[in-house]
Motif scaffolding. Structure first.
Motif, PDB file in Angstrom:
ATOM      1  N   PHE B  96      16.697   8.196   3.440  1.00  0.00           N
ATOM      2  CA  PHE B  96      15.777   7.102   3.177  1.00  0.00           C
ATOM      3  C   PHE B  96      15.260   7.140   1.739  1.00  0.00           C
ATOM      4  O   PHE B  96      15.265   6.115   1.040  1.00  0.00           O
ATOM      5  N   LEU B  97      14.860   8.316   1.286  1.00  0.00           N
ATOM      6  CA  LEU B  97      14.299   8.405  -0.072  1.00  0.00           C
ATOM      7  C   LEU B  97      15.357   8.076  -1.128  1.00  0.00           C
ATOM      8  O   LEU B  97      15.051   7.447  -2.139  1.00  0.00           O
ATOM      9  N   SER B  98      16.600   8.502  -0.867  1.00  0.00           N
ATOM     10  CA  SER B  98      17.665   8.192  -1.824  1.00  0.00           C
ATOM     11  C   SER B  98      17.865   6.689  -1.919  1.00  0.00           C
ATOM     12  O   SER B  98      17.957   6.117  -3.013  1.00  0.00           O
ATOM     13  N   ALA B  99      17.910   6.038  -0.755  1.00  0.00           N
ATOM     14  CA  ALA B  99      18.067   4.585  -0.740  1.00  0.00           C
ATOM     15  C   ALA B  99      16.868   3.914  -1.400  1.00  0.00           C
ATOM     16  O   ALA B  99      17.005   2.948  -2.159  1.00  0.00           O
ATOM     17  N   PHE B 100      15.670   4.449  -1.127  1.00  0.00           N
ATOM     18  CA  PHE B 100      14.450   3.865  -1.674  1.00  0.00           C
ATOM     19  C   PHE B 100      14.427   4.018  -3.198  1.00  0.00           C
ATOM     20  O   PHE B 100      14.030   3.084  -3.917  1.00  0.00           O
ATOM     21  N   ALA B 101      14.871   5.165  -3.694  1.00  0.00           N
ATOM     22  CA  ALA B 101      14.942   5.377  -5.146  1.00  0.00           C
ATOM     23  C   ALA B 101      15.881   4.352  -5.778  1.00  0.00           C
ATOM     24  O   ALA B 101      15.582   3.781  -6.834  1.00  0.00           O
ATOM     25  N   GLY B 102      17.018   4.110  -5.097  1.00  0.00           N
ATOM     26  CA  GLY B 102      17.947   3.102  -5.595  1.00  0.00           C
ATOM     27  C   GLY B 102      17.300   1.726  -5.619  1.00  0.00           C
ATOM     28  O   GLY B 102      17.448   0.970  -6.584  1.00  0.00           O
ATOM     29  N   TYR B 103      16.551   1.440  -4.574  1.00  0.00           N
ATOM     30  CA  TYR B 103      15.879   0.138  -4.490  1.00  0.00           C
ATOM     31  C   TYR B 103      14.871  -0.032  -5.621  1.00  0.00           C
ATOM     32  O   TYR B 103      14.845  -1.063  -6.302  1.00  0.00           O
ATOM     33  N   LEU B 104      14.042   0.997  -5.834  1.00  0.00           N
ATOM     34  CA  LEU B 104      13.046   0.935  -6.908  1.00  0.00           C
ATOM     35  C   LEU B 104      13.717   0.674  -8.249  1.00  0.00           C
ATOM     36  O   LEU B 104      13.281  -0.176  -9.038  1.00  0.00           O
ATOM     37  N   GLY B 105      14.796   1.412  -8.498  1.00  0.00           N
ATOM     38  CA  GLY B 105      15.486   1.280  -9.777  1.00  0.00           C
ATOM     39  C   GLY B 105      16.059  -0.118  -9.950  1.00  0.00           C
ATOM     40  O   GLY B 105      15.941  -0.738 -11.011  1.00  0.00           O
ATOM     41  N   MET B 106      16.686  -0.594  -8.881  1.00  0.00           N
ATOM     42  CA  MET B 106      17.317  -1.909  -8.961  1.00  0.00           C
ATOM     43  C   MET B 106      16.272  -2.997  -9.155  1.00  0.00           C
ATOM     44  O   MET B 106      16.483  -3.949  -9.915  1.00  0.00           O
ATOM     45  N   ARG B 107      15.119  -2.871  -8.466  1.00  0.00           N
ATOM     46  CA  ARG B 107      14.093  -3.898  -8.567  1.00  0.00           C
ATOM     47  C   ARG B 107      13.552  -3.962  -9.988  1.00  0.00           C
ATOM     48  O   ARG B 107      13.403  -5.032 -10.574  1.00  0.00           O
ATOM     49  N   ILE B 108      13.297  -2.801 -10.562  1.00  0.00           N
ATOM     50  CA  ILE B 108      12.736  -2.831 -11.911  1.00  0.00           C
ATOM     51  C   ILE B 108      13.800  -3.281 -12.917  1.00  0.00           C
ATOM     52  O   ILE B 108      13.487  -3.992 -13.882  1.00  0.00           O
ATOM     53  N   ALA B 109      15.056  -2.922 -12.664  1.00  0.00           N
ATOM     54  CA  ALA B 109      16.112  -3.321 -13.599  1.00  0.00           C
ATOM     55  C   ALA B 109      16.299  -4.831 -13.589  1.00  0.00           C
ATOM     56  O   ALA B 109      16.471  -5.457 -14.636  1.00  0.00           O
ATOM     57  N   THR B 110      16.238  -5.423 -12.411  1.00  0.00           N
ATOM     58  CA  THR B 110      16.425  -6.874 -12.326  1.00  0.00           C
ATOM     59  C   THR B 110      15.177  -7.634 -12.803  1.00  0.00           C
ATOM     60  O   THR B 110      15.222  -8.832 -13.012  1.00  0.00           O
ATOM     61  N   LYS B 111      14.069  -6.904 -12.930  1.00  0.00           N
ATOM     62  CA  LYS B 111      12.891  -7.526 -13.565  1.00  0.00           C
ATOM     63  C   LYS B 111      12.957  -7.362 -15.080  1.00  0.00           C
ATOM     64  O   LYS B 111      12.613  -8.262 -15.834  1.00  0.00           O
ATOM     65  N   SER B 112      13.371  -6.165 -15.499  1.00  0.00           N
ATOM     66  CA  SER B 112      13.323  -5.845 -16.932  1.00  0.00           C
ATOM     67  C   SER B 112      14.334  -6.653 -17.726  1.00  0.00           C
ATOM     68  O   SER B 112      14.098  -6.954 -18.903  1.00  0.00           O
ATOM     69  N   ASN B 113      15.492  -6.979 -17.109  1.00  0.00           N
ATOM     70  CA  ASN B 113      16.553  -7.617 -17.881  1.00  0.00           C
ATOM     71  C   ASN B 113      16.082  -8.909 -18.559  1.00  0.00           C
ATOM     72  O   ASN B 113      16.148  -9.047 -19.768  1.00  0.00           O
ATOM     73  N   VAL B 114      15.524  -9.836 -17.754  1.00  0.00           N
ATOM     74  CA  VAL B 114      15.118 -11.124 -18.329  1.00  0.00           C
ATOM     75  C   VAL B 114      13.925 -10.959 -19.271  1.00  0.00           C
ATOM     76  O   VAL B 114      13.810 -11.638 -20.294  1.00  0.00           O
ATOM     77  N   ARG B 115      13.058 -10.002 -18.944  1.00  0.00           N
ATOM     78  CA  ARG B 115      11.892  -9.759 -19.810  1.00  0.00           C
ATOM     79  C   ARG B 115      12.324  -9.152 -21.149  1.00  0.00           C
ATOM     80  O   ARG B 115      11.687  -9.382 -22.178  1.00  0.00           O
ATOM     81  N   THR B 116      13.418  -8.350 -21.098  1.00  0.00           N
ATOM     82  CA  THR B 116      13.956  -7.821 -22.359  1.00  0.00           C
ATOM     83  C   THR B 116      14.528  -8.968 -23.201  1.00  0.00           C
ATOM     84  O   THR B 116      14.308  -9.030 -24.421  1.00  0.00           O
ATOM     85  N   THR B 117      15.228  -9.883 -22.560  1.00  0.00           N
ATOM     86  CA  THR B 117      15.765 -11.042 -23.283  1.00  0.00           C
ATOM     87  C   THR B 117      14.629 -11.800 -23.960  1.00  0.00           C
ATOM     88  O   THR B 117      14.713 -12.168 -25.142  1.00  0.00           O
ATOM     89  N   GLN B 118      13.562 -12.021 -23.188  1.00  0.00           N
ATOM     90  CA  GLN B 118      12.419 -12.754 -23.726  1.00  0.00           C
ATOM     91  C   GLN B 118      11.788 -11.983 -24.884  1.00  0.00           C
ATOM     92  O   GLN B 118      11.463 -12.552 -25.924  1.00  0.00           O
ATOM     93  N   ALA B 119      11.663 -10.657 -24.699  1.00  0.00           N
ATOM     94  CA  ALA B 119      11.053  -9.831 -25.748  1.00  0.00           C
ATOM     95  C   ALA B 119      11.908  -9.838 -27.005  1.00  0.00           C
ATOM     96  O   ALA B 119      11.389  -9.726 -28.122  1.00  0.00           O
ATOM     97  N   ALA B 120      13.230  -9.957 -26.810  1.00  0.00           N
ATOM     98  CA  ALA B 120      14.134  -9.953 -27.963  1.00  0.00           C
ATOM     99  C   ALA B 120      13.912 -11.183 -28.831  1.00  0.00           C
ATOM    100  O   ALA B 120      14.348 -11.217 -29.985  1.00  0.00           O
ATOM    101  N   LYS B 121      13.226 -12.212 -28.302  1.00  0.00           N
ATOM    102  CA  LYS B 121      12.887 -13.365 -29.141  1.00  0.00           C
ATOM    103  C   LYS B 121      11.878 -12.959 -30.206  1.00  0.00           C
ATOM    104  O   LYS B 121      11.828 -13.535 -31.277  1.00  0.00           O
ATOM    105  N   THR B 122      11.027 -11.965 -29.885  1.00  0.00           N
ATOM    106  CA  THR B 122       9.998 -11.506 -30.804  1.00  0.00           C
ATOM    107  C   THR B 122      10.536 -10.470 -31.790  1.00  0.00           C
ATOM    108  O   THR B 122      10.577 -10.716 -32.995  1.00  0.00           O
ATOM    109  N   SER B 123      10.937  -9.307 -31.265  1.00  0.00           N
ATOM    110  CA  SER B 123      11.381  -8.236 -32.163  1.00  0.00           C
ATOM    111  C   SER B 123      12.232  -7.230 -31.411  1.00  0.00           C
ATOM    112  O   SER B 123      12.187  -7.153 -30.183  1.00  0.00           O
TER     113      SER B 123
END
Lengths: 746, 746
Positions: B96-123
């Motif tokens: 369960f914890l292994s799956a949960f760790a994967g879930y946490l990572g995937m959730r933050i990665a799929t959030k960070s990607n678009v926010r990184t694109t947006q941030a790249a507009k600045t610097s």
């Protein structure tokens, strides 16, 4: 019968002499066949000259090597009490006979090729007869020289170290010393084999790939076209790679297997009628019988009509020799081995009682092991054929994946190659398990010896392939009628199948031989275990596993570099010699032959030295147990890489060939020049060095490293000093007692 | 100080809690960053939905597996006195914890990607901050959950089996039982990791290859084009393969390393202030410290200006965390371990005297081993980078060989991959040798633990790559200005390098972890040697060596098949949905996501079962020593195949990428779309499944098979019955005596 018992040892070289005699007769028959017209003879002459040029260049380098290594061996033989400088002589003889066997094979192959072409003008039956007789000459030459060499040297060393001494004083290490010295013969043979296989493999693929890249791709002329300056080099390559390389490989395996079985046989406490040395003599006598029955089998290979199956004729001969040898071996074992059970000396305690849990075995067990060896060899050939044959699932899967391009063709071939390791490894593991079950480590060795018994016949079948291939090339270059080329193509197609099954057999024999050598090494080094739970042994296992990877990398990239040099030369000739394209000027074939020769000789050095030096460095710095780990790693990884590369290459080759007759992918038929065919050509080119350079070299790599280890074993420090010497003394005492008894009877 | 000594065990999960707390803060920060315009959000939404769809499908299958395997474990736990059904609970929590760790990572990665694109507009600085913070969340989550899980369960089992019992009666197998049960946690984690890595690897490459084959080749639209129905699946693949797969892999390694060190630590007779269990606690405390210093290191990763080097910023953070952890570990070892020398229990004879030739080691030796682990990890990363980096000899050689076509490009890449095994294996062998020299087998294990200490930081760097890659994809699909894509490309390029070095690190850690598990297995199985001189053990070594080959073959051909299914679907959409090409109709992205999901879930089963079932079958039929041989074979061959495939794939990838800026071959400059570039694309496509599916799966294969063996070890029959139990009783008596003393003090 007593007389036979006492003189059996002297009978062994006679088997070899019979083989050489039959070889001479068959060779004379081939020589007196017609050689065809002037053009055919001219081309055949270029090929024969090119092949000899390579041999001369190779021998020049190797003679330096033999002198240096021989001196080192002689010097080292003086440093340890259990060793002898005589090993250097043994080494030189082994090296010489191996090179000579290669020469004999190459000479007959370069004679048979043009004569096969000429015979193909008459009938398929006649073409088969000429080409297969050529192969038989090669097979008998290799096996005959090996038995004569090993058998005679054994007589000499037995007389020097065991028999003559025995009557006088009991010397601690007599039989061991005889076999240690004999190991030099195997080392010489296998060293030459490695250079021949690697050098020949680089030569043939450099010429092949180079000729194709400029000829077919840039100049747009067909394969085997006389206008291509590299075409002679390409045909020479078939001889130096497939004939001389394969011959040296099997010469080495044959000798190494017998030697390893003899070394393990020495450790057996046996109450037989041969003064306790029956287990030592047995492998040589089996080989002798196998040679005789190979002659019988070879005489059965014939067809009558144009529509008869060539493959079936070869199978009949092959099976006849195997079955006859197996039956004869049964009676041989019954005669030679004692009725009581016997065991390894190391399984005795100080009071000559057998330790609890030790293995005791019987003559029927030994025969069981031999049968296991025959079954393993047969299964390996069948599996190899399945993975590389046209129309079977593996090749079909590569064809399908060619539809989506070069990359998927490559992925498909790599996957097939990797998958193809599964069944051979399971068969091999079961073979190890089974032969050990029947007769312990001696069983593993004698299984290999049983498998190798019909080497002469195996090699006849193997060498027939490249002869037929060359015959086809000469027919093509001389633009002979369609009918003639149809017959040579028929033979060539069978040759492709036998090449694949021959590789399966070669890998299986190398694997079992290496295991036998490995076991012999452990005995001679006097270590009790090779415990991979120890960190240093495990480190050795890792390093050993890596060696086949770097060896393959060196071979593969050598082919790449040598092919590039060939491309440069061909381009230069097209540019600087006007009239080549209009058949007005003859290309400088010999320049291309020289390029290929020089490149292959240069590039074979690095991989050869890795194989020779690594065990010495590891053995002397880290001791015999770590060296044992290294050997296990090399053997496992080498067998896997060998199977993977050979089968991937074979499957790619036949996937490409399938396009000649057209293949169906998703309901559509594709032929040559289609996009999927182009993708399949990429796979075939990648597979070339895989299947003809690095893949088959794995066999020799693992054997050579084991033999080097066996030879240096007496020089290595063990933590269990004394074990070795004590055990040897025990054995030698039991032998000498027998010898004294035998001497008295005479 | 006494109080700290007695309660240190309870402090361990607190380290993990700190990590999770920091993770939550950083996660909240990422979440509140701007997400850009509607189009970007729509695309990011598709990616996030696709990733979750894969996870749900995977979890469904895996839940069946977990239930079945859990029941089997519970049942088997009731069959042997030394085992316990509680292991099933431990297993389920690990899974369960292994799956949960994967879930946490995937959730933050799929959030960070678009926010990184947006941030790249600045610097660039801001884009790095967002993407690296996303990676840090993943790293802290994985490490935090692992420490909390392992630490808490250890407290529970220690209380259940050791501490509470100790005061009352001395039970023979207490600490062993606690650790046997704890092994279930690692088994659960590693099983999920295998499926995540293999399934994710197949997913990402099926989508990638499928999208390219139809999109780029057939339809002629660029990569990451919104009109390609498979483009979302491709971007999802980066997350499920590189983020979730890598996360689960390192979660598994991290846990397995600690566990193996604890099992070996149990066998140490140590007179320390922790009731003799300091060697058992040490790896968990080191991991805790490593987690804290990873937080410090991560906070140092920042740049100010557009021209600052991103790589340098990452290096500073990485080195800071490694050096701080090393220094802290020195003091930790000084504090926790006794001043006297200590040794393994198996090295004692019946009278508690240390057997001759046994290894005795000190706390400084243990620290020496940890340093060896750090050096090995660093060297492996450097070597991997050399073999896969643009502009270095290996990649340059592939580029040159692309000039003569597809085949020579492939030959070049295969040769580079094979050659690239040499240095890593020598480093690894030296590492085994060195860490064993300093502290025996415990040293080998603690070296791995030292190397894995800063896993949180390593993973932050690893996960940053695919986030940046996804951010670039979103920028491309949303057709953002050149400036923005320049910044994401900059991050992506650094991500490619870190991906390569991360793989080197992952392989090194897996190798050392497997060796530690291997050593732990031998201890638990109660065997004295793993003697490859025995025929059956040698057969096991062969079969083990073969497994990575069939495993790779399955992975590679699974990618091929899944990519073909993807091609069919994309062709169907182009055919049946009018207006896609004119941007008038939206492709059915979710259909492609479904294809990739279903195919990868289906294809991951066979390789997974091989890894799980082989050790069970071999162990129960042939016994622990043959299983030991099997494990050694899998480990050696798996490490070699892992390095070979990952590096060949990485080198092909960068050879292709080199053409973007133009490369010089024989005096001519070649760019994209040139013939050599096309050849390099073939190599890259072959390399895709090599470097992202089969190659990295080798890590988990070798670890999982070792853990399965460790878990079944108490159930296996040994020939040396009694050795095991007797040894355990000895140790547990010494532990319980200490525990009674400690309890009295409290």
């Amino acid at each position: 019968m007593d007389l036979l018992n006492n003189y059996l040892i002297y009978l062994i070289p006679v088997f070899g002499l019979v083989g050489i005699l039959v070889m001479a007769i068959k060779s004379a028959w081939v020589t007196k066949q017609e050689t065809g017209d002037a053009s055919m003879n001219e081309l055949a002459g270029y090929i024969a000259d090119g092949a000899m040029a390579f041999l001369r260049a190779e021998w020049k380098i190797l003679s330096y090597f033999v002198v240096v290594a021989g001196l080192l061996l002689a010097w080292s033989g003086t440093t340890v009490a259990t060793s002898s400088p005589v090993i250097a002589i043994s080494f030189v003889i082994g090296a010489f006979l191996s090179a000579f066997a290669g020469y004999l094979g190459m000479r007959i192959a370069t004679k048979s090729n043009v004569r096969t072409t000429q015979a193909a003008k008459t009938s398929l039956a006649q073409a088969l007869k000429v080409s297969f007789t050529g192969g038989t000459v090669m097979g008998l030459g290799v096996a005959g020289l090996a038995i004569i060499g090993l058998g005679s040297l054994f007589i000499v060393f037995y007389t020097m170290y065991v028999k003559n001494v025995a009557g006088a004083t009991v010397n601690g290490d007599d039989m061991a010393k005889a076999l240690d010295v004999l190991a030099g013969f195997s080392l010489g043979a296998e060293s030459i084999a490695l250079f021949a296989r690697v050098g020949g493999g680089i030569y043939t693929k450099a010429a092949d790939v180079g000729a194709d890249l400029v000829g077919k791709v840039e100049a747009g002329i067909p394969e085997d076209d006389v206008r291509n300056p590299a075409t002679i080099a390409d045909n020479v390559g078939d001889n130096v790679g497939d004939v001389a390389g394969m011959g040296a490989d099997l010469f080495g395996s044959y000798v190494a297997t017998m030697l390893a079985t003899m070394v393990l046989g020495r450790e057996i406490v046996s109450n037989d009628a041969f003064g306790g040395i029956a287990p030592v003599l047995l492998p040589m006598v089996i080989a002798g019988l196998g040679l005789l029955f190979s002659i019988v089998g070879a005489s059965l290979v014939k067809i009558k009509n144009e529509t008869d199956s060539v493959q079936k004729a070869l199978n009949i001969g092959n099976w006849a020799s195997i079955i006859l040898t197996a039956v004869a071996t049964y009676f041989l074992v019954q005669w030679m081995l004692p009725n009581d059970s016997f065991h390894m000396l190391r399984d005795e305690d100080a009071n000559h009682a057998i330790k609890a849990g030790s293995l005791v075995f019987t003559k029927n067990g030994v025969f069981g092991s031999i049968l296991v060896g025959l079954v393993v060899g047969t299964l390996m050939s069948i599996i190899t054929e399945y993975y590389t044959a046209m129309g079977k699932r593996p090749v079909m899967s590569i064809i399908r994946q060619s539809a989506t391009g070069h990359a998927t063709n490559i992925i498909g071939g790599l996957a097939v190659g990797m998958e193809s390791t599964v069944l051979p490894i399971l068969v091999l593991a079961a073979g190890i398990y089974g032969s050990y079950f029947f007769a312990g480590l001696y069983g593993v060795a004698i299984a290999a010896a049983g498998m190798m018994a019909t080497t002469a016949m195996q090699l006849a079948i193997d060498a027939f392939g490249p002869i037929a291939d060359n015959a086809g090339g000469i027919a093509e270059m001389s633009r002979l009628p369609e009918e003639v080329r149809g017959r040579t193509d028929n033979l060539d197609a069978v040759g492709n199948t036998t090449a694949a099954t021959g590789k399966g057999f070669a890998i299986a024999s190398a694997a079992l031989t290496s295991l036998a050598l490995f076991a012999a090494f452990v005995g001679v080094a006097g270590i009790e275990h090779i415990d991979i739970y120890k960190a240093n042994v495990l480190a050795g296992l890792f390093v050993g596993g890596m060696i086949p990877f770097i060896f393959s990398a060196l071979c593969i990239s050598a082919v790449g570099r040598a092919a590039m040099a060939m491309v440069e030369e061909v381009r230069r000739q097209f540019r600087e010699i006007p009239g080549i394209m209009e058949y007005k000027a003859r290309p400088e074939y010999e320049k291309c032959v020289e390029i290929s020769t020089k490149a292959s000789i240069r590039e074979m050095v690095a991989p050869g030295l890795i194989a020779l030096i690594t065990p010495i460095v590891v053995g002397f710095i880290f001791g015999p147990e770590v060296l044992g780990g290294l050997l296990a790693g090399v053997t496992v990884s080498g067998v896997l890489m060998g199977i993977f590369q050979s089968n991937a290459g074979g499957a790619w080759d036949n996937a490409k060939k399938s396009f000649e007759k057209g293949v169906e992918i998703n309901g559509e038929i594709y032929y040559k020049k289609s996009e999927p065919h182009k993708a399949s050509v990429t796979g075939d080119t990648v597979g070339d060095p895989f299947k003809d350079t690095s893949g088959p070299s794995m066999n020799i790599l693992i054997k050579l490293m084991s033999i080097v280890s066996l030879v240096i074993a007496p020089h290595l420090n063990t933590n269990e000093t004394g074990v070795k010497t004590a055990q040897r003394q025990e054995k030698v005492q039991s032998i000498t007692v027998h010898v004294v008894q035998v001497d008295k009877k005479l």
